[in-house]
Design a protein around this motif. Structure first.
Motif, mmCIF file in Angstrom:
data_model
loop_
_atom_site.group_PDB
_atom_site.id
_atom_site.type_symbol
_atom_site.label_atom_id
_atom_site.label_comp_id
_atom_site.label_asym_id
_atom_site.label_seq_id
_atom_site.Cartn_x
_atom_site.Cartn_y
_atom_site.Cartn_z
ATOM 1 N N VAL A 94 0.839 -1.210 0.000
ATOM 2 C CA VAL A 94 0.000 0.000 0.000
ATOM 3 C C VAL A 94 0.874 1.260 0.000
ATOM 4 C CG1 VAL A 94 -2.069 -0.904 1.132
ATOM 5 C CG2 VAL A 94 -0.177 -0.120 2.532
ATOM 6 N N ARG A 95 0.261 2.348 -0.478
ATOM 7 C CA ARG A 95 0.802 3.689 -0.291
ATOM 8 C C ARG A 95 -0.153 4.408 0.648
ATOM 9 N NH1 ARG A 95 0.867 3.893 -6.154
ATOM 10 N NH2 ARG A 95 -0.989 5.173 -5.950
ATOM 11 N N TYR A 96 0.392 5.086 1.641
ATOM 12 C CA TYR A 96 -0.486 5.841 2.551
ATOM 13 C C TYR A 96 -0.665 7.243 1.983
ATOM 14 C CZ TYR A 96 -0.484 1.970 5.790
ATOM 15 O OH TYR A 96 -0.693 0.739 6.357
ATOM 16 N N ASP A 97 -1.656 7.397 1.121
ATOM 17 C CA ASP A 97 -1.843 8.657 0.393
ATOM 18 C C ASP A 97 -3.330 9.014 0.262
ATOM 19 O OD1 ASP A 97 -2.702 6.701 -1.327
ATOM 20 O OD2 ASP A 97 -1.382 7.237 -2.984
ATOM 21 N N GLY A 98 -4.164 8.515 1.188
ATOM 22 C CA GLY A 98 -5.603 8.726 1.060
ATOM 23 C C GLY A 98 -6.029 10.147 1.399
ATOM 24 N N PRO A 99 -7.177 10.570 0.888
ATOM 25 C CA PRO A 99 -7.655 11.945 1.128
ATOM 26 C C PRO A 99 -8.018 12.225 2.586
ATOM 27 C CG PRO A 99 -9.289 10.650 -0.074
ATOM 28 C CD PRO A 99 -8.054 9.828 -0.035
ATOM 29 N N ASP A 100 -8.212 11.199 3.402
ATOM 30 C CA ASP A 100 -8.576 11.439 4.810
ATOM 31 C C ASP A 100 -7.392 11.237 5.750
ATOM 32 O OD1 ASP A 100 -11.245 11.887 3.997
ATOM 33 O OD2 ASP A 100 -11.660 9.737 4.065
ATOM 34 N N LEU A 101 -6.191 11.179 5.172
ATOM 35 C CA LEU A 101 -4.999 10.914 5.972
ATOM 36 C C LEU A 101 -4.826 11.963 7.082
ATOM 37 C CD1 LEU A 101 -2.783 8.712 5.786
ATOM 38 C CD2 LEU A 101 -1.371 10.386 4.592
ATOM 39 N N ALA A 102 -5.005 13.234 6.717
ATOM 40 C CA ALA A 102 -4.781 14.305 7.696
ATOM 41 C C ALA A 102 -5.801 14.225 8.828
ATOM 42 C CB ALA A 102 -4.866 15.664 6.996
ATOM 43 N N GLU A 103 -7.056 13.911 8.462
ATOM 44 C CA GLU A 103 -8.089 13.847 9.489
ATOM 45 C C GLU A 103 -7.831 12.676 10.435
ATOM 46 O OE1 GLU A 103 -12.173 13.955 8.157
ATOM 47 O OE2 GLU A 103 -12.827 13.154 10.102
ATOM 48 N N VAL A 104 -7.444 11.539 9.884
ATOM 49 C CA VAL A 104 -7.136 10.373 10.719
ATOM 50 C C VAL A 104 -5.921 10.667 11.601
ATOM 51 C CG1 VAL A 104 -6.326 7.971 10.654
ATOM 52 C CG2 VAL A 104 -8.233 8.694 9.197
ATOM 53 N N ALA A 105 -4.902 11.306 11.032
ATOM 54 C CA ALA A 105 -3.703 11.658 11.808
ATOM 55 C C ALA A 105 -4.083 12.557 12.980
ATOM 56 C CB ALA A 105 -2.683 12.341 10.904
ATOM 57 N N ALA A 106 -4.974 13.516 12.721
ATOM 58 C CA ALA A 106 -5.400 14.430 13.781
ATOM 59 C C ALA A 106 -6.112 13.663 14.890
ATOM 60 C CB ALA A 106 -6.306 15.515 13.195
ATOM 61 N N ARG A 107 -6.962 12.720 14.494
ATOM 62 C CA ARG A 107 -7.672 11.929 15.513
ATOM 63 C C ARG A 107 -6.695 11.045 16.295
ATOM 64 N NH1 ARG A 107 -13.178 11.692 15.463
ATOM 65 N NH2 ARG A 107 -14.212 12.722 13.719
#
Lengths: 218, 285
Positions: A94-107
């Motif tokens: 996998v590549r970790y490049d999804g559009p919700d990456l920042a939101e998940v990181a924040a959580r």
């Protein structure tokens, strides 16, 4: 834990004339029971059953000749915990490049560039399948990293999207609408469901999964 | 060389169906297969086919096909006018269709789904052991389009079923015997009484996945979400609007709404033929 206590953890519910729904207290014991059912079926000591369908906290036995008799026998079962290393391991690039990456990181309280290392550090297991052929619900993410579904589902989640919702991680085998948080991409999702293989599904219940980033496990 | 059928008129929804796929529910693969299985089997037996040879399942408006060699067909299930090159032909009995002629199964006069069986069966490519079209997950042949060409199998030598065939009439009222569970305890006692005393009607939103109903909503006593669990054919699932949905052959293998009861499988053939608006009663088996 004594055998008697263990057997009481199985709650058998009727599901029509030919099926039983076995309810368990949690996902872990559900996995234990699934492993035991598959072991007994392979050993020929399970009465004929057409389908063994795990859910989040249940296992459905469908196409059972005598459900009442099987329910009585289940009450005496001693279901051992499944060994950590039980089941094949599948590596998913996998590549970790999804559009919700920042939101998940924040959580998660970490930087977006740290999600890859964190998410790929765990070994997951296919708890159950559903939604679409080849779609496996993977457990193994610690409770503090569970994230809710998106408030508004996307009308199209691309094939190969690596997504999170509640306790589950999953890779979409094909493009569909979906409400999960997208954190990455499996570049070639075709192997998730490949009808040219004898066993079309890569992820079957009980299979263990590692996510591998380019250049190693991050 | 075997014969082929060309689709001249595909109708509202015509699919290839046999007895479906078993043993793959744990992978999220629905069982699929003919909704009115007894009609499929009877049509096949009238031709000397194996009872579960693949057939065409139509929806309300029928379909028309043209064979490239002379074939024998049976149109059964929901009654409809049958013609060969515009000339009336019998419904529910073997019909000889000359090479190049058009066999038309017309709009239903009652019921929902007609079955068009051909001697030798349809030889579409099997997927996971079945030729059935699965509309939920998209396995098997696509629903028919005009111009599609369907290969046929080789007709069997065995004798066809003799005599007049007993085709059941589509139901004026659909009675669905069920056993409560697995989640009947998620509903109020009043809801359980309503389920088996109220009259529902077949909703226009019904399809191969489920027979949806209109009628009094069933209230839940247990709030909250049900974690996804395995679903059986005939499960009566109750979504948040409270109107029961009877799961038919293309139903999802897992679901997150509670199942109040399970309808006996033998009653589902009638469900497949219950037109929109048909009264539905659930009874305790």
């Amino acid at each position: 834990m004594t055998r008697t206590t263990e057997s009481r953890l199985l709650h058998v519910r009727p599901a029509g004339k030919h099926a039983l729904l076995i309810e368990l207290p949690d996902a872990e014991r559900t996995g234990d029971l699934l492993a035991e059912l598959l072991r007994r079926r392979a050993a020929g000591s399970l009465p004929p059953v057409e389908e063994i369908v795990p859910g989040a906290r249940t296992v459905l036995l469908d196409g059972v000749g005598d459900p009442a008799e099987l329910a009585r026998r289940l009450a005496d079962w001693d279901v051992p915990p499944r060994a950590e290393d039980d089941g094949a391991v599948v590596e998913i690039p996998v590549r970790y490049d999804g559009p919700d990456l920042a939101e998940v990181a924040a959580r998660w309280g970490i930087g977006a560039d740290e999600v890859a290392a964190r998410h790929s550090s765990y070994t997951y297991r296919v708890a159950f399948c559903g939604f679409a052929p080849g779609f496996g619900y993977l457990t193994g993410l610690p409770a503090e990293l569970h994230v809710p579904r998106r408030g508004t589902p996307r009308t199209r989640v691309p094939a190969g999207a690596l997504a999170l919702a509640g306790p589950y991680s999953a890779v979409y085998p094909r493009a569909t609408p979906g409400g999960w948080q997208l954190i990455g991409t499996m570049p070639d999702p075709a192997p998730l469901w490949d009808l040219t293989r004898d066993r079309p599904a890569l992820l079957t219940p009980g299979t263990r999964v590692r996510f591998v980033t380019e250049g190693g496990t991050a | 060389m075997t014969a082929k059928l060309t689709v001249v008129r595909s109708g509202a929804l015509t699919t290839v169906q046999d007895s479906g796929r078993r043993g793959h529910a744990h992978l999220g693969v629905p069982r699929s297969g003919a909704l009115d299985a007894p009609a499929m089997r009877l049509a096949n037996r009238l031709l000397g086919n194996a009872p579960e040879a693949a057939v065409l399942e139509t929806t309300l408006t029928g379909c028309a096909v043209r064979p490239d060699r002379t074939v024998t067909v049976v149109v059964g299930g929901a009654p409809c006018p049958v013609t060969v090159d515009g000339r009336p032909a019998p419904w529910g009995a073997p019909v000889r269709v000359p090479a190049g002629a058009v066999l038309d199964a017309g709009g239903v006069t009652a019921g929902v789904r007609s079955y068009l069986a051909v001697a030798g069966g349809l030889a579409a490519e099997p997927v996971l052991g079945s030729r059935s079209t699965d509309l939920l997950s998209g396995l098997g042949p696509s629903p028919l389009c005009e111009g599609d060409v369907l290969p046929l199998g080789v007709p069997a030598r065995q004798a066809a079923l003799p005599g007049a065939a007993p085709w059941p009439a589509p139901p004026a009222e659909l009675v669905l015997p069920l056993r409560l569970g697995p989640r009947a305890d998620w509903f109020t006692p009043a809801a359980l009484r309503t389920l088996t005393s109220a009259t529902y009607r077949v909703s226009p939103h019904s399809n191969r996945i489920g027979l949806r109903t209109e009628g009094p909503p069933l209230m839940r006593g247990t709030p909250g979400e049900l974690p996804s669990e395995g679903m059986v054919l005939g499960a009566v699932q109750v979504p948040p609007d409270g109107r029961p949905v009877v799961f038919l052959h293309d139903h999802p293998t897992t679901g997150g709404y509670p199942v109040i009861g399970v309808v006996t499988e033998t009653a589902l053939a009638a469900a497949a033929q219950a037109a929109v608006g048909t009264p539905v009663r659930f009874t305790r088996e």
